[in-house]
Design a protein around this motif. Structure first.
Motif: not given
Length: 420
Positions: A15-19
């Motif tokens: 659920g952590q939106r890392l890119g």
């Protein structure tokens, strides 16, 4: 310690939106700007070279993978950036540069290229074997594509240097450097195509005993509905890609890699990462920003000399491009005026191939000398370099133009970007 690229799918599925942005450029000033920005932020940088740009035969840059690695390391030392925070990647590694040959010959060349990338310590390898070779269909079926990709992975595993390679699979990507056709033809990858691609590659890797290598596949390349042509951009529309995003729930260790994300809005980049397109390829928009800054500074130099701008640098670059048209002739069509506009202002930015030419380098060096030590007055900056600050030097303006693009990617990819 977990490899930074392996952390991305792990973060997404909890659920952590890392890119992460993939900087696809061989221009030294672009790489320098990217490293300086990352140095100041303590961030990791992903820098990629393409199969046509860098390969065992030199590519169009004249560099083999080991040469490109040393090239980046020299810039790293120049800006005092920690080498361990750079991830080098190879893009579209496969028979593409040699598809005019028979498949066995083209694949032999592809294996040699993958070996060179692996031996040079490139940590991220995008395996792309979808194209037909001589006397084959234009595009191959999934099973054959996956089998060829697995054979290349076997080479990478045999010759890897340092850490284990991280793999990206899948081939549904926009045309490198931007589309030449109508953007109305753009089709988003179907969820069932993702399933077929993943399962075909999984089976092919397992058949060669490469289960461990397949566990390091972090991303699948798909078309999320983003593209640019000479003068238009198709912006990301999350609802249209929702079904594609939803399929990631079935693949816990996978995110998507999106190509041709250049010229997307800041909001669009954030939405891409939120939707699982967590590896964002960017290249032409960085050199497009560089070219804008150079042309603007050329005008500023004339202004500071007390005369109207005459476009000296633009004239030189046009002569250079006309003298060696192979990098733009097959991409830019229309009248003489339309081709002239495209040579200088197309979003595909094929002028980027010409900055390393001796005549172009001489013209840019002359411009730099003209502005050496000069502080550009705020009113002049406001006219020719809007948004670049009240005053600055040549180097500051060039870097600021490139970093303005990179900052949009950094904000989209940062997990704490929404924190108050």
């Amino acid at each position: 310690m977990t490899h930074p690229l392996l952390e991305i799918p792990e973060a997404y599925h909890r659920g952590q939106r890392l890119g992460i942005a993939s900087v696809c450029s061989a221009h030294p000033v672009v790489i320098e700007a990217a490293l300086e920005m990352a140095r100041d932020q303590g961030a990791t940088v992903l820098i990629e070279a393409t199969c046509n740009q860098v390969n065992q035969d030199g590519g169009y840059t004249g560099m083999a993978p080991a040469d490109f690695g040393r090239f980046v390391e020299r810039i790293c030392a120049k800006v005092d950036f920690e080498r361990s925070k750079i991830v080098l990647g190879g893009d579209h590694l496969g028979p593409g540069p040699w598809k005019h040959l028979r498949s066995n010959e083209a694949m032999a060349k592809a294996k040699g290229m993958v070996r060179a990338y692996a031996e040079a310590g490139f940590a991220k390898l995008h395996l792309d074997t979808s194209m037909g070779c001589r006397n084959e269909p234009v595009a191959l079926v999934d099973r054959e594509t996956a089998w060829r990709a697995a054979r290349l992975a076997a080479v990478a595993e045999e010759y890897k240097a340092g850490t284990d390679p991280i793999y990206v699979i899948g081939t549904e990507v926009p045309v490198p450097g931007g589309a030449t056709h109508s953007l109305e033809q753009l089709e988003i990858t179907l969820p069932e195509a993702v399933v077929r691609t993943y399962e075909a590659h999984k089976s092919a890797f397992e058949a060669l005993g490469l289960q461990d290598a397949f566990s390091r596949v972090v991303a699948l390349v798909v078309q999320p509905g983003v593209e640019f042509s000479h003068s238009d951009v198709t912006h990301f529309d999350p609802p249209k890609a929702q079904a594609l995003s939803d399929v990631l729930e079935s693949f816990p260790g996978i995110v998507f890699e999106a190509h041709s994300t250049d010229y997307q809005t800041a909001e669009g980049l954030r939405s891409l990462v939120d939707s699982g397109f967590a590896i964002l390829k960017v290249g032409p928009s960085l050199t497009f920003a560089l070219r804008e800054a150079l042309y603007a500074l050329d005008a500023v130099a004339d202004i500071l000399d007390g005369r109207p701008p005459v476009g000296t640098l633009m004239a030189v670059m046009d002569e250079v491009m006309r003298a060696t048209p192979r990098n733009w002739r097959d991409y830019y069509a229309g009248t003489e005026t339309e081709q002239w506009l495209q040579r200088h202002f197309s979003y595909s930015d094929r002028i980027r191939y010409y900055w390393p030419s001796p005549r172009a380098e001489k013209a840019v060096s002359r411009l730099r000398r003209r502005l050496n030590g000069a502080r550009i007055p705020a009113p002049v900056s406001s006219q020719f370099l809007p948004g670049r600050g009240a005053a600055g030097s040549y180097d500051e303006y060039i870097k600021a133009a490139i970093q303005a693009v990179l900052h949009q990617y950094e904000r989209a990819c940062s997990p704490d970007r929404l924190a108050p």
